[in-house]
Design an enzyme around this catalytic site. Structure first.
Site, mmCIF file in Angstrom:
data_model
loop_
_atom_site.group_PDB
_atom_site.id
_atom_site.type_symbol
_atom_site.label_atom_id
_atom_site.label_comp_id
_atom_site.label_asym_id
_atom_site.label_seq_id
_atom_site.Cartn_x
_atom_site.Cartn_y
_atom_site.Cartn_z
ATOM 1 N N LYS A 21 43.916 -24.787 36.787
ATOM 2 C CA LYS A 21 42.794 -25.718 36.934
ATOM 3 C C LYS A 21 42.997 -26.945 36.064
ATOM 4 C CE LYS A 21 37.973 -26.082 35.369
ATOM 5 N NZ LYS A 21 38.241 -26.923 34.193
ATOM 6 N N ASN A 22 43.401 -26.747 34.812
ATOM 7 C CA ASN A 22 43.537 -27.860 33.884
ATOM 8 C C ASN A 22 44.763 -28.727 34.166
ATOM 9 O OD1 ASN A 22 41.217 -27.086 32.544
ATOM 10 N ND2 ASN A 22 42.319 -25.848 31.045
ATOM 11 N N CYS A 115 30.244 -28.383 31.821
ATOM 12 C CA CYS A 115 29.729 -27.350 30.925
ATOM 13 C C CYS A 115 29.122 -27.950 29.667
ATOM 14 C CB CYS A 115 30.853 -26.389 30.523
ATOM 15 S SG CYS A 115 31.393 -25.308 31.834
ATOM 16 N N ARG A 120 31.023 -34.441 23.866
ATOM 17 C CA ARG A 120 32.379 -34.610 24.390
ATOM 18 C C ARG A 120 32.700 -36.096 24.394
ATOM 19 N NH1 ARG A 120 29.876 -30.976 27.582
ATOM 20 N NH2 ARG A 120 29.299 -32.591 29.062
ATOM 21 N N ASP A 305 39.871 -22.106 25.231
ATOM 22 C CA ASP A 305 39.415 -21.517 26.493
ATOM 23 C C ASP A 305 39.584 -20.005 26.539
ATOM 24 O OD1 ASP A 305 38.586 -23.927 27.443
ATOM 25 O OD2 ASP A 305 40.264 -24.237 28.819
ATOM 26 N N ARG A 397 33.816 -22.637 38.881
ATOM 27 C CA ARG A 397 34.540 -23.854 38.519
ATOM 28 C C ARG A 397 35.970 -23.556 38.083
ATOM 29 N NH1 ARG A 397 32.724 -25.875 33.925
ATOM 30 N NH2 ARG A 397 34.268 -27.517 34.208
#
Length: 417
Positions: A21-22, A115, A120, A305, A397
């Protein structure tokens, strides 16, 4: 609203890790750089990927997903704005800032959503683009960037931010001259982005090290094919699930060296780890043990994560484990839900002290964020009784085919309305 119903018990079997995903998200943004067709394979079917495709289509691209392959035709880009509703769908949406600016010379968007992990700031992103010649203005949450021409320069990041490093790499492909990023993020996903950019014809070196160099050559970029690297966080989550439940699990299409910090912690916890090229196996039949203090750090340190899933494992370890979260200020949102299952965790600021308990019990819990949701799934595998997990949009997600994968490992799991 759908829910997951999970009954604890041992697991056994083999599954395959999906594409990262990243990694796929910055690669999709980078497809804007060429005026051609790009084919990205091993792409996971995730909510964040679907949001990225919506953004590409809004900008004027043709973007389709089918059977793990994304095809993007970026020849028809006509817009440089991204609506607030699309920006709010995912935290990583800011990665489109450098790509849109590089392609069109301007970019209008709002600050990203996603999230709730605390503040951020995107100051590093904005400062880097400004040093390359972009003119920036902000009005509340709205950001406007203009750059008739970007110029290569030396950028020293005060923190090795993954997103900022990726944004700079993408934007610098359109700059005149060489851009050098020092104290760059070293995550494997940076190397994967570099591989795609080079497949397009970009002159990028140093990805995966603390110094990345980009020689701008926008007019030479073309469409390319690229296979996304395996998802190291998904791999870590399934290994934590096996550690929690007990039994034996093999995750194929995994890269052991990408998960070395997690594998070390799981080994300390009493798991037997065996790794070979392209696969990791974990076996755990003995009681879990506490591990040495876990401090989340930029790669190659322990990944933030993976902190939440490992914390779930340690709730059943016979002793005390201390977690220090150094990346996000609100990454313990799952702790209250774990407490509903019988976990004993004390929090003081960015430190969580986990006291192992003999048993966890099934309960009704809800996901507060993506990785916290994964932690609840992991914890549910080590409980007595049935755990019902709601607010699954967070999990969707970042985890493709979660129910199917766990079913393949023998887990009693259902997803129901």
């Amino acid at each position: 609203m759908p829910v997951l119903n999970i009954t604890g018990g041992p697991v056994s079997g083999t599954i395959r890790a999906h594409g990262a995903k990243n990694s796929i998200l910055p690669i999709l943004a980078a497809t804007l750089l060429n005026r051609d067709v790009s084919v990205i394979t091993n792409c996971p079917d995730l909510a964040d990927v679907r949001s990225s495709l919506k953004i590409l289509r809004h900008l004027g691209c043709k973007a389709e997903y089918a059977d793990g392959t994304v095809t993007v035709d970026s020849s028809g880009v006509t817009r440089a704005d991204i609506p607030e509703a699309l920006m709010r769908e995912m935290r990583s949406s800011v990665i489109f800032l450098g790509a849109v600016l590089a392609r069109t010379g301007r970019a209008d968007m709002s600050r990203p959503g996603g999230c709730e992990l605390g503040t951020r700031p995107i100051d590093l992103h904005l400062a880097a683009l400004k040093s390359m010649g972009a003119e920036l203005s902000e009005n509340g949450s709205d950001i406007s960037c203009r750059a008739s021409r970007l110029t290569g320069t030396e950028i020293i990041l005060s923190f090795p931010s993954v997103g900022a490093t990726e944004n700079i790499m993408i934007a610098a492909c359109a700059a005149d001259g060489v851009t050098t990023v020092k104290n760059a993020a070293r995550e494997p996903e940076i190397e994967d982005l570099q591989a795609y950019l080079r497949a397009m014809g970009a002159d990028v070196t140093g990805g995966g090290t603390s110094t990345v160099c980009i020689n701008g050559c926008m007019d030479k970029l073309r469409g390319a094919e690229h296979r996304v690297m395996p998802d190291r966080i998904e791999t870590a989550t399934y290994l934590c699930a096996a550690a929690m439940a007990g039994g034996r699990v093999t995750v194929e299409d995994a890269v052991p060296e990408h998960n070395s910090a997690v594998l070390s912690a799981l080994s300390e916890a009493g798991c037997e780890i065996s790794a070979r090229r392209g696969a990791i196996s974990l076996k755990r039949y003995k009681p879990l043990r506490p591990v040495r203090p876990v401090r989340t750090m930029p790669y190659p340190g322990f990944p933030t994560d993976a902190q939440s899933p490992l914390m779930s494992v340690c709730t059943r370890a016979g002793g005390v484990t201390v977690f220090t979260e150094n990346i996000f200020e609100s990454r313990f949102r799952h702790v209250g839900e774990l407490a509903r299952m019988g976990a004993d965790i004390r929090i003081e600021g960015r430190v969580a002290v986990v006291f192992g308990v003999n048993k966890l019990y099934g309960a009704r819990v809800k996901c507060e964020d993506l990785r916290g949701g994964a932690a609840l799934v992991v914890a549910a595998l080590g409980t007595e009784g049935v755990t019902t997990i709601s607010h699954l949009t967070h999990i969707d997600r970042g985890y493709a085919n979660l129910t199917e994968n766990l079913t393949a490992l023998g887990v009693n799991i259902t997803r129901t309305p």
